[in-house]
Design a protein around this motif. Sequence first.
Motif, short mmCIF file in Angstrom:
data_model
loop_
_atom_site.label_atom_id
_atom_site.label_comp_id
_atom_site.label_asym_id
_atom_site.label_seq_id
_atom_site.Cartn_x
_atom_site.Cartn_y
_atom_site.Cartn_z
N LEU A 245 29.63 1.55 24.34
CA LEU A 245 29.14 2.93 24.36
C LEU A 245 29.72 3.74 25.51
CD1 LEU A 245 25.37 2.29 23.48
CD2 LEU A 245 27.18 3.09 21.97
N LEU A 246 30.10 3.09 26.60
CA LEU A 246 30.70 3.81 27.73
C LEU A 246 32.19 3.46 27.83
CD1 LEU A 246 28.01 3.41 30.55
CD2 LEU A 246 28.22 5.20 28.84
N GLY A 247 32.86 3.56 26.72
CA GLY A 247 34.26 3.11 26.69
C GLY A 247 35.20 3.94 27.53
N GLY A 248 34.99 5.29 27.54
CA GLY A 248 35.94 6.18 28.24
C GLY A 248 35.86 6.04 29.76
N GLU A 249 36.88 6.47 30.45
CA GLU A 249 36.89 6.32 31.91
C GLU A 249 35.82 7.18 32.59
OE1 GLU A 249 40.66 6.92 33.72
OE2 GLU A 249 41.62 5.31 32.56
N GLY A 250 35.69 8.44 32.03
CA GLY A 250 34.68 9.34 32.60
C GLY A 250 33.29 8.76 32.43
N ALA A 251 33.08 8.23 31.24
CA ALA A 251 31.75 7.69 30.94
C ALA A 251 31.45 6.46 31.79
CB ALA A 251 31.66 7.33 29.46
N LEU A 252 32.51 5.77 32.21
CA LEU A 252 32.28 4.57 33.02
C LEU A 252 31.59 4.88 34.35
CD1 LEU A 252 35.47 2.41 32.46
CD2 LEU A 252 33.11 1.82 31.89
N GLU A 253 31.71 6.15 34.78
CA GLU A 253 31.01 6.53 36.01
C GLU A 253 29.50 6.45 35.85
OE1 GLU A 253 32.46 10.33 37.16
OE2 GLU A 253 34.49 9.60 37.48
N LEU A 254 29.08 6.53 34.59
CA LEU A 254 27.63 6.41 34.31
C LEU A 254 27.17 4.96 34.34
CD1 LEU A 254 27.38 8.89 31.30
CD2 LEU A 254 26.61 9.31 33.63
N SER A 255 28.15 4.09 34.40
CA SER A 255 27.86 2.67 34.25
C SER A 255 26.73 2.16 35.15
CB SER A 255 29.14 1.89 34.51
OG SER A 255 28.92 0.55 34.38
N PRO A 256 26.67 2.54 36.43
CA PRO A 256 25.60 2.00 37.27
C PRO A 256 24.19 2.40 36.81
CG PRO A 256 27.32 2.98 38.61
CD PRO A 256 27.61 3.36 37.20
N PHE A 257 24.12 3.51 36.07
CA PHE A 257 22.80 3.99 35.64
C PHE A 257 22.45 3.51 34.23
CE2 PHE A 257 24.85 7.13 38.42
CZ PHE A 257 23.97 7.08 39.48
N TYR A 258 23.36 2.78 33.63
CA TYR A 258 23.14 2.34 32.26
C TYR A 258 22.14 1.18 32.25
CZ TYR A 258 24.34 1.29 27.40
OH TYR A 258 24.30 1.08 26.04
N PRO A 259 21.15 1.23 31.34
CA PRO A 259 20.14 0.15 31.32
C PRO A 259 20.70 -1.10 30.64
CG PRO A 259 19.65 1.74 29.60
CD PRO A 259 20.84 2.28 30.36
N SER A 260 21.64 -1.72 31.30
CA SER A 260 22.34 -2.85 30.69
C SER A 260 21.57 -4.16 30.85
CB SER A 260 23.71 -2.99 31.34
OG SER A 260 24.33 -4.16 30.86
N LEU A 261 21.63 -4.95 29.79
CA LEU A 261 21.03 -6.29 29.84
C LEU A 261 22.12 -7.36 29.98
CD1 LEU A 261 18.41 -5.79 26.97
CD2 LEU A 261 17.91 -5.96 29.42
N ASP A 262 23.34 -6.90 30.23
CA ASP A 262 24.46 -7.85 30.32
C ASP A 262 24.29 -8.84 31.47
OD1 ASP A 262 25.67 -6.85 28.12
OD2 ASP A 262 26.96 -5.44 29.22
N ALA A 263 23.49 -8.46 32.45
CA ALA A 263 23.28 -9.37 33.59
C ALA A 263 22.73 -10.72 33.11
CB ALA A 263 22.33 -8.74 34.59
N PHE A 264 22.02 -10.68 31.99
CA PHE A 264 21.38 -11.91 31.51
C PHE A 264 22.29 -12.70 30.56
CE2 PHE A 264 18.00 -8.71 32.17
CZ PHE A 264 17.35 -9.34 33.23
#
Lengths: 320, 245
Positions: free
Chosen positions: B182-201
């Motif tokens: 969902l955050l594929g683009g470079e600009g969107a990647l800046e949002l990455s820290p705020f994304y509610p990701s469950l990838d940590a698990f």
Amino acid sequence: MSDARDDTSAAIAIQGARKAYRPIVGAPLRDAVCDVTIRVAPGTIHGLLGPNGAGKTTTLKMLLGLVKPTAGTFMIMGADSTRPAGRRDVGFMPEQPYFPQHLTAAHALRLYARLSGVPKDEIASRTSALLERVGLAGRDRVTLDTFSRGMLQRLGIAQALINEPQVVILDEPASGLDPVGQRDVRNLMLALRDAGVTVLLSSHQLSEVETVCDDVTIMNAGRVAAEGVLDSLLNIEGRTSLRALVPGDALPPDVASRAENIAVSGGLWVFSVPDESVRFVVDAIDDAGGRVVSVMPMRDSLEDYFARLLAMTAGEVGSR
Amino acid sequence: MMGRILPIASAVVADSLRRKVVYVVLVFAALLAFAIPSLPDYGLGVQSAVFREVALALAYVTALVVTLSLAANRVPAEVERRTVYNVVAKGVSRPEYLVGTWLGVFMVAGGAMVAFTIIEQAVGYITYGEIMWQLWQGAFAVWLEMGVVAALAVAVSAITGPVVVVTASLAALFIGHSRSTLLGGEGALELSPFYPSLDAFNVVNPVAHGSGVPLVYLVSMAAVFVGMAGLSLIVGSILFSRRDL
């Protein structure tokens, strides 16, 4: 009405309670309960009466933090009962006591005892004592899905008392009980009062209210329609009720001209006269060879008072 | 506070133990675990790695079914049946009730994970003669993720019914595992820290194909769990506190 006129001395003090809601989104607010004030003196049994939809249960729910009030203050034993800490010394039995069906009676009581903060070493003894007190001795290991409505009602009363509360709120406690169970509940309420516990009783059973309550609040259409000590509400001012055995098939003419609400059965006449005529009527019956059996202030039945009051307030509500 | 939360949690555990769904899911998952070694596309030399990967997937599905079946319905059912009245009227705050419910679901999910991982270990040992201790790390990660899912489900269930809860939870799982998509683009990647990701698990690679998960990563995973579950429960508590019962 109770002698407690200020919130601090009352066991329960509801002041200006209001609950408004929107039937559908965008619709104007509609009051389910409006400006309800109730004060219950410590160590008394206070009846909360009203027809279906009068707002009794909503008022109790606001008092117990189950429903968010639109306005008003709610105090139990001087503490704000809309906050959890203000409800820790309260026992509540809802209109239809529901329990997790897979639990046994003893498990359920133990759960509520733990939630109420009952000391661990007292839980077992209180559980068995209460089950016996509400007539469920020997049923402690029976799962609740096999309990009848009446047994669940009894268990509901037990869970309300598990924390030995100073204030008990009972919503239709005798509903679903057989006559013996209803008598037991009445006796239980009287025993609680004798022990200094304050009881707020919401009930449709007027005979129950009339038997046990010290004072009542009657609600209709979300408002308080009447409140006070039962005797002062039901006594009809200015008239006295007489019961007399009179020979023949008619009252003496001087008595008959003053009597109203006349009923006769097997020679026993029951009628009312103006207070100022009582002496004259007693003498007249004596002179006619009759015998006065009782003289007492004329008193409405709670049923009649209730019906009349509701008819009166329905008119007021309609004109508001 | 814990004196009121723990009885609620233990009531949830007791209730779930009598539900057949937990046992059925566990038995079904165990049968599938025994069937993993018979998968046709096993390559020589990677059997145990594939086993661990499929076992983790099975554990995930098992935990998800158990978690959602308990978390989605518990609060709505208690409100509908009014059993919650007796609890709230006893001076239990609504946040305590919600946290107790969540804790109970979380404990049941943990029990299911332990049971299932023991079965996986047994199957792995019988089949490959290998003690697959990494599977415990995988189970721990799945359990923590289910804790987050349970918190979200309980929070949503504070104001709505089971169907919406399950839909919202599955949507959250999808979103939570789709950050890179969902955050594929470079600009969107800046949002990455705020994304509610469950990838940590997601620890499939180190558990199935690597040498396990470092302790520091497990700790950071637990921190993410605390943050996400805590936030969900706070929001759920606020919503539940505003609701009429």
